[in-house]
Design a protein around this motif. Structure first.
Motif, PDB file in Angstrom:
ATOM      1  N   ASN A   1      56.580 -11.230  24.061  1.00 34.08           N
ATOM      2  CA  ASN A   1      56.326 -12.135  25.180  1.00 34.08           C
ATOM      3  C   ASN A   1      55.745 -11.346  26.340  1.00 34.08           C
ATOM      4  N   ASP A   2      55.036 -12.046  27.210  1.00 28.97           N
ATOM      5  CA  ASP A   2      54.501 -11.453  28.434  1.00 28.97           C
ATOM      6  C   ASP A   2      55.154 -12.136  29.632  1.00 28.97           C
ATOM      7  N   ILE A   3      55.636 -11.348  30.563  1.00 24.84           N
ATOM      8  CA  ILE A   3      56.099 -11.878  31.844  1.00 24.84           C
ATOM      9  C   ILE A   3      55.037 -11.545  32.886  1.00 24.84           C
ATOM     10  N   ILE A   4      54.495 -12.569  33.512  1.00 27.29           N
ATOM     11  CA  ILE A   4      53.491 -12.397  34.562  1.00 27.29           C
ATOM     12  C   ILE A   4      54.161 -12.702  35.898  1.00 27.29           C
ATOM     13  N   ALA A   5      54.221 -11.713  36.774  1.00 28.92           N
ATOM     14  CA  ALA A   5      54.820 -11.887  38.101  1.00 28.92           C
ATOM     15  C   ALA A   5      53.732 -11.681  39.149  1.00 28.92           C
ATOM     16  N   THR A   6      53.461 -12.728  39.926  1.00 34.08           N
ATOM     17  CA  THR A   6      52.369 -12.706  40.898  1.00 34.08           C
ATOM     18  C   THR A   6      52.903 -13.009  42.291  1.00 34.08           C
ATOM     19  N   PRO A   7      52.536 -12.207  43.300  1.00 31.10           N
ATOM     20  CA  PRO A   7      52.990 -12.493  44.664  1.00 31.10           C
ATOM     21  C   PRO A   7      52.498 -13.863  45.137  1.00 31.10           C
ATOM     22  N   ILE A   8      53.359 -14.598  45.822  1.00 32.55           N
ATOM     23  CA  ILE A   8      52.967 -15.883  46.398  1.00 32.55           C
ATOM     24  C   ILE A   8      51.963 -15.621  47.517  1.00 32.55           C
ATOM     25  N   PRO A   9      50.788 -16.267  47.484  1.00 34.76           N
ATOM     26  CA  PRO A   9      49.747 -15.992  48.490  1.00 34.76           C
ATOM     27  C   PRO A   9      50.216 -16.302  49.916  1.00 34.76           C
ATOM     28  N   VAL A  10      49.891 -15.408  50.835  1.00 38.85           N
ATOM     29  CA  VAL A  10      50.174 -15.601  52.264  1.00 38.85           C
ATOM     30  C   VAL A  10      48.962 -15.125  53.056  1.00 38.85           C
ATOM     31  N   ASP A  11      48.830 -15.635  54.283  1.00 39.79           N
ATOM     32  CA  ASP A  11      47.695 -15.230  55.119  1.00 39.79           C
ATOM     33  C   ASP A  11      47.862 -13.803  55.625  1.00 39.79           C
ATOM     34  N   LYS A  12      49.062 -13.492  56.136  1.00 42.79           N
ATOM     35  CA  LYS A  12      49.325 -12.159  56.662  1.00 42.79           C
ATOM     36  C   LYS A  12      50.734 -11.718  56.264  1.00 42.79           C
ATOM     37  N   THR A  13      50.873 -10.425  55.969  1.00 45.69           N
ATOM     38  CA  THR A  13      52.168  -9.886  55.586  1.00 45.69           C
ATOM     39  C   THR A  13      52.178  -8.379  55.813  1.00 45.69           C
ATOM     40  N   THR A  14      53.372  -7.833  55.911  1.00 47.94           N
ATOM     41  CA  THR A  14      53.512  -6.374  55.993  1.00 47.94           C
ATOM     42  C   THR A  14      53.858  -5.784  54.630  1.00 47.94           C
ATOM     43  N   ASP A  15      54.121  -6.669  53.657  1.00 46.35           N
ATOM     44  CA  ASP A  15      54.490  -6.217  52.313  1.00 46.35           C
ATOM     45  C   ASP A  15      53.253  -6.140  51.421  1.00 46.35           C
ATOM     46  N   LEU A  16      53.039  -4.981  50.837  1.00 39.85           N
ATOM     47  CA  LEU A  16      51.940  -4.804  49.887  1.00 39.85           C
ATOM     48  C   LEU A  16      52.550  -4.841  48.487  1.00 39.85           C
ATOM     49  N   LEU A  17      52.416  -5.987  47.819  1.00 42.76           N
ATOM     50  CA  LEU A  17      53.103  -6.220  46.557  1.00 42.76           C
ATOM     51  C   LEU A  17      52.138  -6.178  45.374  1.00 42.76           C
ATOM     52  N   ASP A  18      52.618  -5.619  44.275  1.00 46.07           N
ATOM     53  CA  ASP A  18      51.825  -5.534  43.046  1.00 46.07           C
ATOM     54  C   ASP A  18      51.863  -6.843  42.272  1.00 46.07           C
ATOM     55  N   ASP A  19      50.815  -7.071  41.491  1.00 44.29           N
ATOM     56  CA  ASP A  19      50.853  -8.040  40.405  1.00 44.29           C
ATOM     57  C   ASP A  19      51.412  -7.319  39.179  1.00 44.29           C
ATOM     58  N   PHE A  20      52.366  -7.947  38.480  1.00 47.31           N
ATOM     59  CA  PHE A  20      53.007  -7.306  37.336  1.00 47.31           C
ATOM     60  C   PHE A  20      52.731  -8.067  36.042  1.00 47.31           C
ATOM     61  N   LYS A  21      52.592  -7.292  34.976  1.00 47.72           N
ATOM     62  CA  LYS A  21      52.613  -7.850  33.630  1.00 47.72           C
ATOM     63  C   LYS A  21      53.544  -6.982  32.795  1.00 47.72           C
ATOM     64  N   ILE A  22      54.549  -7.615  32.204  1.00 43.36           N
ATOM     65  CA  ILE A  22      55.522  -6.909  31.369  1.00 43.36           C
ATOM     66  C   ILE A  22      55.419  -7.463  29.955  1.00 43.36           C
TER      67      ILE A  22
ATOM     68  N   ILE B   1      61.241  -3.289  26.614  1.00 44.93           N
ATOM     69  CA  ILE B   1      59.944  -3.265  27.287  1.00 44.93           C
ATOM     70  C   ILE B   1      58.975  -2.405  26.479  1.00 44.93           C
ATOM     71  N   ILE B   2      57.795  -2.940  26.222  1.00 48.41           N
ATOM     72  CA  ILE B   2      56.761  -2.240  25.466  1.00 48.41           C
ATOM     73  C   ILE B   2      55.649  -1.741  26.385  1.00 48.41           C
ATOM     74  N   GLU B   3      55.340  -2.514  27.411  1.00 47.08           N
ATOM     75  CA  GLU B   3      54.233  -2.144  28.296  1.00 47.08           C
ATOM     76  C   GLU B   3      54.456  -2.737  29.683  1.00 47.08           C
ATOM     77  N   ILE B   4      54.109  -1.966  30.704  1.00 41.13           N
ATOM     78  CA  ILE B   4      54.167  -2.441  32.089  1.00 41.13           C
ATOM     79  C   ILE B   4      52.829  -2.155  32.759  1.00 41.13           C
ATOM     80  N   THR B   5      52.284  -3.160  33.414  1.00 41.80           N
ATOM     81  CA  THR B   5      51.084  -2.978  34.225  1.00 41.80           C
ATOM     82  C   THR B   5      51.368  -3.498  35.626  1.00 41.80           C
ATOM     83  N   ALA B   6      51.036  -2.699  36.624  1.00 45.69           N
ATOM     84  CA  ALA B   6      51.206  -3.103  38.021  1.00 45.69           C
ATOM     85  C   ALA B   6      49.923  -2.779  38.774  1.00 45.69           C
ATOM     86  N   VAL B   7      49.326  -3.795  39.370  1.00 48.63           N
ATOM     87  CA  VAL B   7      48.057  -3.636  40.082  1.00 48.63           C
ATOM     88  C   VAL B   7      48.135  -4.375  41.410  1.00 48.63           C
ATOM     89  N   ILE B   8      47.664  -3.736  42.475  1.00 53.24           N
ATOM     90  CA  ILE B   8      47.571  -4.419  43.763  1.00 53.24           C
ATOM     91  C   ILE B   8      46.244  -5.168  43.802  1.00 53.24           C
TER      92      ILE B   8
END
Length: 387
Positions: A232-253, A262-269
């Protein structure tokens, strides 16, 4: 005369069967004819692990012969027969799994709870103590130009101490070329060899998804691929916001459903996340331009261990009189795994954090058969830096 003839035949046969064969394998996508990057090639006889470069290529040496097993999270696995490796360049084609639609998994369990259970079970299952023979490689760019390079063969002896994963390092061979700017040397985000394995073995990159407050800033989707129902793939995506101080990755597990590993982890900003964060302008401030993280883990005959990692980061730093652009490209691949400890003297232990200060020790052209063959472009870069 007969004795001499028999002896000659024995020597001839021994020479034939003991000689080292160098083989080159190129993996291409069957539909696009493009190179397949990041495929894991396992030499079944020796359990040596190789990984294709951006040209889809692996090169290795082997006494005798062995079939190869090729796996990739986006392609169907294949077995390559040794007898078919009879060309100077042996080309094989992989069929993509991505040609079919993903099915969304209906589950009563919250995805972040699935992530928590995966991290706990994977951490517990990873083989420790264990010994990893690793090829490590780093490129460093300053203001768009390649200025420094290092690589090496490193033995990691992993052990646990008060629930933490520790490692003892023995450096087999290494080399480094080029110069690093003094102003940014202390700020380099290259491999910290002393803590690197702990980071990979406790899955610290996934901490945002385990944090009670931060995980609420994500949306989660769980998918299964029709051609790979075991994962299975878990896709975790930051909820879009106009402005934030948090720099969050997009994840795929990517995880094994049955074994809960866990077989593979990808994290991309993502570019959208970068736009939402205000640029820092104070002296010494750093601004991320691009960030990528990927790790692969292997489950083989009851053993579970890290196979590879790829970390890339590009950021700017305000040094007062100018803005410097820094980029570090890191690759690591486990070429051999063993549950037995190695023996060593304390004087042999490598205790520095990085390979930057290590004296060159080149006994063979290990980089050509290290598990991650340099591409023509990478060889050109290395030669330019070293001259």
């Amino acid at each position: 005369m007969k004795k001499i003839l028999v002896l000659f035949q024995f020597i001839l046969c021994f020479t034939v069967f003991s000689q080292t064969n160098e083989k080159k394998v190129i993996l291409l996508d069957v539909d696009t004819n493009q190179p397949v990057d990041g495929a894991v090639v396992l030499v079944l006889k020796t359990k040596q692990v190789l990984m294709t470069n951006t040209e889809g290529t692996v090169v290795f040496e082997l006494k005798g012969g062995s079939n190869l097993k090729v796996t990739h999270s986006s392609y169907l696995p294949i077995i390559i027969k040794w007898a078919s490796l009879n060309q100077e360049e042996n080309i094989f084609y992989l069929k993509s799994k991505l040609n079919t639609l993903d099915d969304i998994v209906i589950t009563s369990k919250n995805p972040h709870e699935i992530v928590k259970d995966l991290v706990e079970n994977s951490t517990k299952t990873l083989n420790v103590p264990a010994r990893l023979k690793v090829y490590s490689r780093e490129f460093f760019k300053l203001n768009g130009d390649y200025t420094y390079f290092n690589d090496g063969l490193i033995n990691f002896q992993l052990y646990k101490e008060q629930k933490k994963v520790k490692s003892i390092l023995l450096l087999e061979q290494n080399r480094s070329f080029g110069l690093v700017d003094d102003l940014v040397f202390s700020d380099l985000l290259g491999y910290n060899l002393n803590s690197m394995m702990e980071k990979y073995y406790v899955f610290s990159v996934l901490r945002p998804l385990l944090d009670e407050k931060i995980r609420k800033k994500y949306t989660f989707v769980v998918k299964v691929n029709a051609l790979n129902e075991g994962y299975n793939d878990i896709i975790a995506t930051p909820i879009p916001v106009d402005k934030t101080t948090d720099l969050l990755d997009d994840f795929k597990i990517v995880y094994d459903v049955k074994r809960k590993l866990i077989i593979e982890i990808t994290a991309v900003i993502s570019p959208e996340a970068l736009v939402a964060v205000d640029e820092k302008t104070a002296k010494g401030a750093k601004n991320i331009i691009r960030s990528k993280f990927k790790t692969n883990y292997r489950l083989d005959l009851g053993n579970y261990y890290l196979v590879s990692s790829n970390e890339e980061i590009n950021y700017s730093v305000n040094v007062g009189n100018e803005i410097k652009n820094i980029e570090i490209l890191n690759n690591l691949i486990t070429t051999n795994f063993n549950i037995q400890n190695f023996t060593y003297n304390d004087s042999q232990v490598f205790k520095d954090k990085t390979l930057f200060n290590a004296k060159n020790s080149i006994l063979t052209d290990y980089w050509n058969f290290s598990g991650l063959t340099p591409t023509a472009k990478e060889l050109e870069i290395i030669n330019k830096i070293s001259n």
